[in-house]
Write a protein that holds these residues in place. Structure first.
Motif, short mmCIF file in Angstrom:
data_model
loop_
_atom_site.label_atom_id
_atom_site.label_comp_id
_atom_site.label_asym_id
_atom_site.label_seq_id
_atom_site.Cartn_x
_atom_site.Cartn_y
_atom_site.Cartn_z
N LEU A 114 0.83 -1.21 0.00
CA LEU A 114 0.00 0.00 0.00
C LEU A 114 0.86 1.26 0.00
N LYS A 115 2.09 1.14 0.50
CA LYS A 115 3.01 2.28 0.55
C LYS A 115 3.94 2.31 -0.65
N TYR A 116 4.38 1.12 -1.08
CA TYR A 116 5.29 1.01 -2.23
C TYR A 116 4.60 0.19 -3.32
N LYS A 117 4.60 0.69 -4.55
CA LYS A 117 3.89 0.00 -5.64
C LYS A 117 4.42 -1.40 -5.85
N GLU A 118 5.72 -1.56 -5.76
CA GLU A 118 6.34 -2.88 -5.87
C GLU A 118 7.58 -2.92 -4.99
N GLN A 119 7.75 -4.01 -4.28
CA GLN A 119 8.94 -4.20 -3.46
C GLN A 119 9.68 -5.44 -3.95
N LYS A 120 11.00 -5.34 -4.03
CA LYS A 120 11.80 -6.44 -4.56
C LYS A 120 12.76 -6.98 -3.52
N PHE A 121 13.01 -8.29 -3.64
CA PHE A 121 14.03 -8.94 -2.82
C PHE A 121 14.76 -9.93 -3.70
N ASN A 122 15.76 -10.58 -3.16
CA ASN A 122 16.63 -11.43 -3.97
C ASN A 122 15.86 -12.63 -4.54
N ALA A 123 15.75 -12.69 -5.89
CA ALA A 123 15.01 -13.78 -6.54
C ALA A 123 15.71 -15.12 -6.35
N LYS A 124 17.04 -15.12 -6.24
CA LYS A 124 17.76 -16.37 -6.00
C LYS A 124 17.39 -16.94 -4.63
N LEU A 125 17.24 -16.05 -3.65
CA LEU A 125 16.81 -16.49 -2.32
C LEU A 125 15.42 -17.09 -2.39
N ALA A 126 14.54 -16.46 -3.17
CA ALA A 126 13.17 -16.98 -3.33
C ALA A 126 13.19 -18.38 -3.92
N GLY A 127 14.09 -18.62 -4.89
CA GLY A 127 14.19 -19.93 -5.50
C GLY A 127 14.64 -21.00 -4.53
N HIS A 128 15.64 -20.67 -3.72
CA HIS A 128 16.12 -21.64 -2.73
C HIS A 128 15.05 -21.89 -1.65
N LEU A 174 22.03 -23.29 6.25
CA LEU A 174 22.58 -22.13 6.95
C LEU A 174 24.03 -21.87 6.52
N ILE A 175 24.80 -22.93 6.38
CA ILE A 175 26.19 -22.78 5.93
C ILE A 175 26.22 -22.23 4.51
N PHE A 176 25.37 -22.77 3.64
CA PHE A 176 25.31 -22.32 2.25
C PHE A 176 24.88 -20.87 2.14
N SER A 177 23.82 -20.50 2.85
CA SER A 177 23.22 -19.17 2.68
C SER A 177 23.96 -18.07 3.43
N MET A 178 24.66 -18.41 4.50
CA MET A 178 25.29 -17.36 5.31
C MET A 178 26.81 -17.41 5.30
N VAL A 179 27.39 -18.46 4.67
CA VAL A 179 28.85 -18.57 4.64
C VAL A 179 29.36 -18.68 3.20
N HIS A 181 27.78 -18.92 0.19
CA HIS A 181 27.11 -18.20 -0.89
C HIS A 181 26.34 -16.99 -0.37
N SER A 182 26.80 -16.40 0.70
CA SER A 182 26.09 -15.28 1.30
C SER A 182 26.00 -14.08 0.35
N ASP A 183 27.04 -13.89 -0.50
CA ASP A 183 27.03 -12.74 -1.40
C ASP A 183 25.96 -12.89 -2.48
N PHE A 184 25.65 -14.12 -2.90
CA PHE A 184 24.63 -14.34 -3.92
C PHE A 184 23.21 -14.12 -3.37
N LEU A 185 23.06 -14.27 -2.06
CA LEU A 185 21.73 -14.18 -1.44
C LEU A 185 21.57 -12.93 -0.60
N SER A 186 22.41 -11.93 -0.84
CA SER A 186 22.38 -10.70 -0.05
C SER A 186 21.15 -9.86 -0.41
#
Length: 347
Positions: A114-128, A174-179, A181-186
């Motif tokens: 309602l405040k922002y027409k569209e909000q985006k986040f990391n699509a790679k994170l959504a896939g995982h 947790l190891i994959f996403s935060m250690v 490959h953390s840069d890919f899911l930032s």
């Protein structure tokens, strides 16, 4: 709000709820005062999460919020397991999973949209996240499918194997996403905000607010159980919706607060991350802990619970897979939640 006034309000609400719980026998008064305290504590937890996320990023901030919130859920569920209330435990697990995916994410997407027409986040994170959600539903379905083919002892053994594998998969995630490959899911273009406290104070505030939420939520659950019996609500409805909503009220507010401030990545991490943590870590841990106390709990959920979880996962994957959200998608999530809540009410 002035911080001194804010913490005075927190103290007053806690004192009133404690007085009602320990020194009165009026169930409705106990319920109302505990509910008010949870609302105030929700604001405290939300501010703490936002402050931690400023230093650590929305992903780690959301993960910490989900972990602290689910720690309380794990503690409460442990006592239910100890008392042999396995069906209530499974119903609350179901409610926590679908509540986070549909109610929390739905409100976050709607109000943020309602405040922002569209909000985006990391699509790679959504896939995982989608892959992990499919893993969760597969792990829940398999014991139920084999229930009629295997004796009880083998079902318990199958549950133990699945529990161990899910915990391993979650730790590796947790190891994959935060250690590794953390840069890919930032975060994508994270919105800057001013922290309320220093890094150390922010973490302390998050821990303290979660502790008090756990205490007051338990008081509130007792009141809800009394009121539910008065109104004739089923244990399935109480466990899957009433207890789940109340037990995670503070966690819900933190996600909505981040979304309204344009930080949908943090809201997604809290909502979906919390559901995944419950399905892949909390539920399997309860299965293993039940063995230690001599009351083994299996991993077999009812068809109603499985259908609700499957429907929640399908609509959540459909909406989040492109890494962008709008207010109408929030409406869709909330609509599915209301449909499931109505169905559970009539079961």
């Amino acid at each position: 709000m002035n911080q001194r006034l804010f913490f005075s309000l927190i103290a007053a609400s806690l004192v009133l709820a404690a007085f009602a719980h320990y020194f009165t026998d009026h169930a409705i008064f106990q319920f109302v005062t505990a509910a008010l305290a949870v609302v105030v504590l929700a604001a405290w937890l939300g501010k703490s999460t936002e402050s931690v996320a400023h230093y650590a990023g929305d992903r780690i901030g959301g993960f910490l919020n989900a972990t602290f919130g689910n720690a309380a859920e794990l503690i409460i569920s442990f006592f239910l397991v100890r008392d042999g209330l396995f069906e209530m435990v499974k119903a609350s697990i179901t409610g926590a999973i679908i509540g986070n995916m549909l109610l929390v994410l739905g409100l976050s997407v709607l109000l943020g949209g309602l405040k922002y027409k569209e909000q985006k986040f990391n699509a790679k994170l959504a896939g995982h996240n989608a892959s992990l959600m499919i893993l969760a539903i597969a792990a829940l379905f398999i014991p139920a499918v084999f229930l009629r083919e295997l004796p009880v002892v083998k079902i318990e053994s199958l549950s133990i194997v699945i529990a161990i594998l899910l915990i391993i998969a979650y730790v590796l995630w947790l190891i994959f996403s935060m250690v590794t490959h953390s840069d890919f899911l930032s975060d994508i273009d994270p919105q800057e905000s001013e922290p309320l406290w220093s890094k150390g104070i922010s973490i302390l505030m998050l821990a303290l607010s979660t502790l008090f939420v756990a205490i007051v939520s338990e008081w509130l659950v007792h009141g809800v159980e009394y009121i539910s019996h008065t109104f004739g609500w089923s244990d399935l409805f109480v466990g899957a919706f009433v207890i789940a909503i109340i037990g995670n009220a503070a966690e819900h507010s933190a996600a909505v607060l981040l979304a309204v401030k344009g930080r949908i990545g943090g809201a997604v991490e809290i909502a979906i991350g919390s559901s995944l943590q419950i399905a892949l870590f909390v539920a399997p841990t309860l299965v293993l802990v039940s063995l230690l106390i001599g009351k083994p709990m299996d991993f077999v959920f009812t068809p109603f619970e499985l259908a609700a979880i499957a429907a929640s996962i399908l609509i959540t994957i459909s909406i989040t897979r492109d890494g962008a959200t709008n207010w109408f998608e929030g409406v869709l999530l909330l609509t599915v939640y209301i449909i499931l809540g109505t169905a559970f009410f009539f079961v």
